[in-house]
Design a protein around this motif. Structure first.
Motif, PDB file in Angstrom:
ATOM      1  N   ARG A  25       0.840  -1.226   0.069  1.00 45.17           N
ATOM      2  CA  ARG A  25       0.218  -0.023   0.011  1.00 45.17           C
ATOM      3  C   ARG A  25       0.847   1.168  -0.077  1.00 45.17           C
ATOM      4  NH1 ARG A  25      -5.289  -1.089  -1.401  1.00 45.17           N
ATOM      5  NH2 ARG A  25      -5.940  -3.099  -0.371  1.00 45.17           N
ATOM      6  N   LEU A  26       1.074   1.620  -1.353  1.00 44.22           N
ATOM      7  CA  LEU A  26       1.933   2.947  -1.255  1.00 44.22           C
ATOM      8  C   LEU A  26       1.380   4.031  -0.663  1.00 44.22           C
ATOM      9  CD1 LEU A  26       3.237   2.536  -5.019  1.00 44.22           C
ATOM     10  CD2 LEU A  26       4.385   1.824  -2.849  1.00 44.22           C
ATOM     11  N   ARG A  27      -0.089   4.151  -0.342  1.00 45.13           N
ATOM     12  CA  ARG A  27      -0.676   5.519   0.125  1.00 45.13           C
ATOM     13  C   ARG A  27      -0.198   5.631   1.891  1.00 45.13           C
ATOM     14  NH1 ARG A  27      -6.757   5.732  -0.880  1.00 45.13           N
ATOM     15  NH2 ARG A  27      -6.308   7.469   0.553  1.00 45.13           N
ATOM     16  N   ARG A  28       0.287   4.384   2.429  1.00 48.35           N
ATOM     17  CA  ARG A  28       0.556   4.595   3.710  1.00 48.35           C
ATOM     18  C   ARG A  28       1.331   5.857   4.268  1.00 48.35           C
ATOM     19  NH1 ARG A  28       2.022  -1.272   3.270  1.00 48.35           N
ATOM     20  NH2 ARG A  28       0.282  -2.382   4.033  1.00 48.35           N
ATOM     21  N   MET A  29       2.446   6.232   3.382  1.00 47.41           N
ATOM     22  CA  MET A  29       3.140   7.257   3.857  1.00 47.41           C
ATOM     23  C   MET A  29       2.809   8.530   3.466  1.00 47.41           C
ATOM     24  SD  MET A  29       5.151   5.807   5.724  1.00 47.41           S
ATOM     25  CE  MET A  29       6.458   7.211   6.188  1.00 47.41           C
ATOM     26  N   ARG A  30       1.450   8.361   2.676  1.00 50.67           N
ATOM     27  CA  ARG A  30       0.981   9.654   2.143  1.00 50.67           C
ATOM     28  C   ARG A  30       0.027  10.319   3.174  1.00 50.67           C
ATOM     29  NH1 ARG A  30      -0.379   7.420  -3.765  1.00 50.67           N
ATOM     30  NH2 ARG A  30       1.824   6.925  -4.293  1.00 50.67           N
ATOM     31  N   LYS A  31      -0.411   9.561   4.293  1.00 47.42           N
ATOM     32  CA  LYS A  31      -1.598   9.894   5.215  1.00 47.42           C
ATOM     33  C   LYS A  31      -1.280  11.349   5.993  1.00 47.42           C
ATOM     34  CE  LYS A  31      -0.396   6.851   8.980  1.00 47.42           C
ATOM     35  NZ  LYS A  31      -0.890   5.395   9.667  1.00 47.42           N
ATOM     36  N   ALA A  32      -0.175  11.780   6.250  1.00 47.15           N
ATOM     37  CA  ALA A  32      -0.145  12.705   7.208  1.00 47.15           C
ATOM     38  C   ALA A  32       1.246  13.335   6.755  1.00 47.15           C
ATOM     39  CB  ALA A  32       0.514  12.082   8.548  1.00 47.15           C
ATOM     40  N   ASP A  33       1.018  14.903   7.062  1.00 44.08           N
ATOM     41  CA  ASP A  33       1.970  15.878   6.778  1.00 44.08           C
ATOM     42  C   ASP A  33       3.547  15.223   7.277  1.00 44.08           C
ATOM     43  OD1 ASP A  33       2.767  18.499   6.072  1.00 44.08           O
ATOM     44  OD2 ASP A  33       3.609  18.566   8.019  1.00 44.08           O
ATOM     45  N   TRP A  34       3.608  14.922   8.648  1.00 39.68           N
ATOM     46  CA  TRP A  34       5.002  14.427   8.763  1.00 39.68           C
ATOM     47  C   TRP A  34       5.523  13.228   7.857  1.00 39.68           C
ATOM     48  CZ3 TRP A  34       5.911   9.431  10.295  1.00 39.68           C
ATOM     49  CH2 TRP A  34       4.829   8.728  10.760  1.00 39.68           C
ATOM     50  N   SER A  35       4.451  12.333   7.603  1.00 43.36           N
ATOM     51  CA  SER A  35       5.019  11.152   6.754  1.00 43.36           C
ATOM     52  C   SER A  35       5.488  11.346   5.383  1.00 43.36           C
ATOM     53  CB  SER A  35       4.225   9.938   7.057  1.00 43.36           C
ATOM     54  OG  SER A  35       2.789  10.288   6.364  1.00 43.36           O
ATOM     55  N   ARG A  36       4.632  12.217   4.870  1.00 41.54           N
ATOM     56  CA  ARG A  36       4.915  12.813   3.537  1.00 41.54           C
ATOM     57  C   ARG A  36       6.386  13.698   3.631  1.00 41.54           C
ATOM     58  NH1 ARG A  36      -0.647  14.117   3.566  1.00 41.54           N
ATOM     59  NH2 ARG A  36      -0.134  16.342   4.223  1.00 41.54           N
ATOM     60  N   ARG A  37       6.588  14.308   4.783  1.00 45.22           N
ATOM     61  CA  ARG A  37       8.011  15.159   4.637  1.00 45.22           C
ATOM     62  C   ARG A  37       8.998  14.099   4.988  1.00 45.22           C
ATOM     63  NH1 ARG A  37       8.322  18.090   9.040  1.00 45.22           N
ATOM     64  NH2 ARG A  37       6.166  17.727  10.123  1.00 45.22           N
ATOM     65  N   LEU A  38       8.874  13.124   5.641  1.00 51.44           N
ATOM     66  CA  LEU A  38       9.521  11.957   6.027  1.00 51.44           C
ATOM     67  C   LEU A  38      10.435  11.356   4.677  1.00 51.44           C
ATOM     68  CD1 LEU A  38      11.188  11.024   8.704  1.00 51.44           C
ATOM     69  CD2 LEU A  38       9.236   9.074   8.526  1.00 51.44           C
ATOM     70  N   VAL A  39       9.509  11.111   3.654  1.00 46.37           N
ATOM     71  CA  VAL A  39       9.743  10.280   2.509  1.00 46.37           C
ATOM     72  C   VAL A  39      10.073  11.079   1.203  1.00 46.37           C
ATOM     73  CG1 VAL A  39       8.494   8.237   3.563  1.00 46.37           C
ATOM     74  CG2 VAL A  39       7.305   9.812   1.935  1.00 46.37           C
ATOM     75  N   GLN A  40       9.887  12.567   1.556  1.00 47.87           N
ATOM     76  CA  GLN A  40       9.976  13.393   0.184  1.00 47.87           C
ATOM     77  C   GLN A  40      11.449  13.237  -0.513  1.00 47.87           C
ATOM     78  OE1 GLN A  40       8.683  17.287   1.193  1.00 47.87           O
ATOM     79  NE2 GLN A  40       9.801  18.321  -0.711  1.00 47.87           N
ATOM     80  N   GLU A  41      11.355  12.999  -1.844  1.00 49.97           N
ATOM     81  CA  GLU A  41      12.737  12.775  -2.424  1.00 49.97           C
ATOM     82  C   GLU A  41      13.261  13.972  -2.897  1.00 49.97           C
ATOM     83  OE1 GLU A  41      11.679  10.176  -5.877  1.00 49.97           O
ATOM     84  OE2 GLU A  41      10.098   9.196  -4.674  1.00 49.97           O
TER      85      GLU A  41
END
Length: 346
Positions: A25-41
């Motif tokens: 499930r690739l959407r797991r890391m898109r669910k919150a602002d902190w997690s999106r920032r954590l994996v931003q390329e």
């Protein structure tokens, strides 16, 4: 262990989507602002910005550029104050472009070599008042020619070698004024090698060269030409020396030639329509690669935002992030001040 989709056997394609994607499930890391920032390329920072600034004659004077909302031409003293502002915001470098008076223009663009032209006066002033900011200057002839071309026009033809000689004179005058990087935008053959040789021979070994290695014959330059007063070419167009927008392999050859001649950095111009070129250059040469988000790109975003068709700030930031994703190390953009202020608010 979950296999990547590229390794899923043909027999597995009949399984349900839920079965195949369970655990993927690739959407797991898109669910919150902190997690999106954590994996931003990719990230855009103030260190990625170079601010092009327009110069004009006068004292304590500025004037609007109709085709570029929010952009002005500044007299040298006001431009220095703007450079101080840019430096305070952390912008690493500034790139001046002049609108010279008609009295200083001729068929050969000889005023490019004058220590008293707008670029050189600005460079001396900014190096005295704001020594911490880098200055990138263009030695092309178009601001200084009566016909508006980047080279010398003879019998309807832009003559290459004579143009290079004048461009070299301009580059030396800019280095003498204190420019840190010479960025010739003219696209004449051999000008990088000639500039490098001249700089080295005259004690400017530490002055770098950022080559407009892949400058395309684009329709996106219109507002810029209004800004520097070259909007009406007296004869012909620039297709005999800029790259055809249809050509990608040719752009690679141009960049390779400039690197072999001594360019320290290469540039793609325009920006968004040429992301594929930026990516190819970075992948091919692994050299510092820059992009110029040109006036037409800027003005389209500003115009659409003014009409309420787009969110101007979001499109501004997204467009610049796209350059980072394409592999660019830095961006010349008229949005530099706005972006630096926005990034500083985070």
């Amino acid at each position: 262990m979950n296999k990547p989709f590229s390794q899923i056997r043909q027999s597995e394609t009949s399984r349900s989507v839920d079965e195949i994607t369970r655990g993927r499930r690739l959407r797991r890391m898109r669910k919150a602002d902190w997690s999106r920032r954590l994996v931003q390329e990719n990230r855009l920072t103030v260190d990625d910005l170079i601010w092009p600034i327009f110069l004009c004659e006068g004292e304590n004077y500025s004037e609007t550029i109709t085709a570029m909302p929010g952009v002005e031409r500044y007299s040298v003293d006001r431009a220095v104050r703007q450079a101080k502002k840019a430096a305070k915001l952390g912008i690493p470098a500034i790139a001046p472009f002049p609108r010279e008076n008609a009295d200083f223009k001729d068929l050969t663009g000889s005023h490019v070599a004058s220590p008293d032209n707008l670029i050189n006066r600005f460079v001396r002033a900014v190096k005295k008042e704001v020594p911490e900011i880098g200055v990138i200057t263009d030695a092309a002839l178009d601001p200084f020619t009566t016909h508006g071309h980047d080279g010398i026009l003879r019998d309807g033809i832009i003559v290459n070698d004579e143009s290079v000689e004048m461009i070299v004179r301009g580059a030396l005058s800019q280095a003498e004024a204190g420019a840190d990087i010479i960025a010739p935008s003219d696209m004449m053959d051999g000008r990088i090698g000639a500039i490098r040789e001249a700089l080295d021979s005259n004690g400017f070994q530490d002055v770098a060269i950022m080559s407009y290695a892949t400058k395309f014959a684009s329709a996106f330059y219109g507002p810029y030409r209004e800004a520097i007063g070259t909007s009406g070419l007296l004869k012909g167009d620039k297709k005999t020396y800029y790259i055809d927008p249809a050509n990608s392999d040719e752009a690679i050859r141009e960049a390779e030639q400039d690197l072999l001649e001594g360019a320290d950095m290469i540039m793609v111009k325009p920006g968004l329509p040429y992301l594929d070129i930026a990516r190819r250059l970075k992948d091919t040469f692994a050299m510092p690669t820059y992009v110029y988000q040109v006036s037409g790109e800027y003005s389209m975003i500003k115009a659409a935002a003014a009409n309420g068709w787009i969110d101007g700030d979001k499109v501004m930031m997204e467009s610049l992030l796209a350059f980072k994703r394409a592999g660019c190390d830095g961006i010349l953009t008229y949005f530099a001040i706005e972006v630096a202020e926005k990034l500083g608010q985070k």
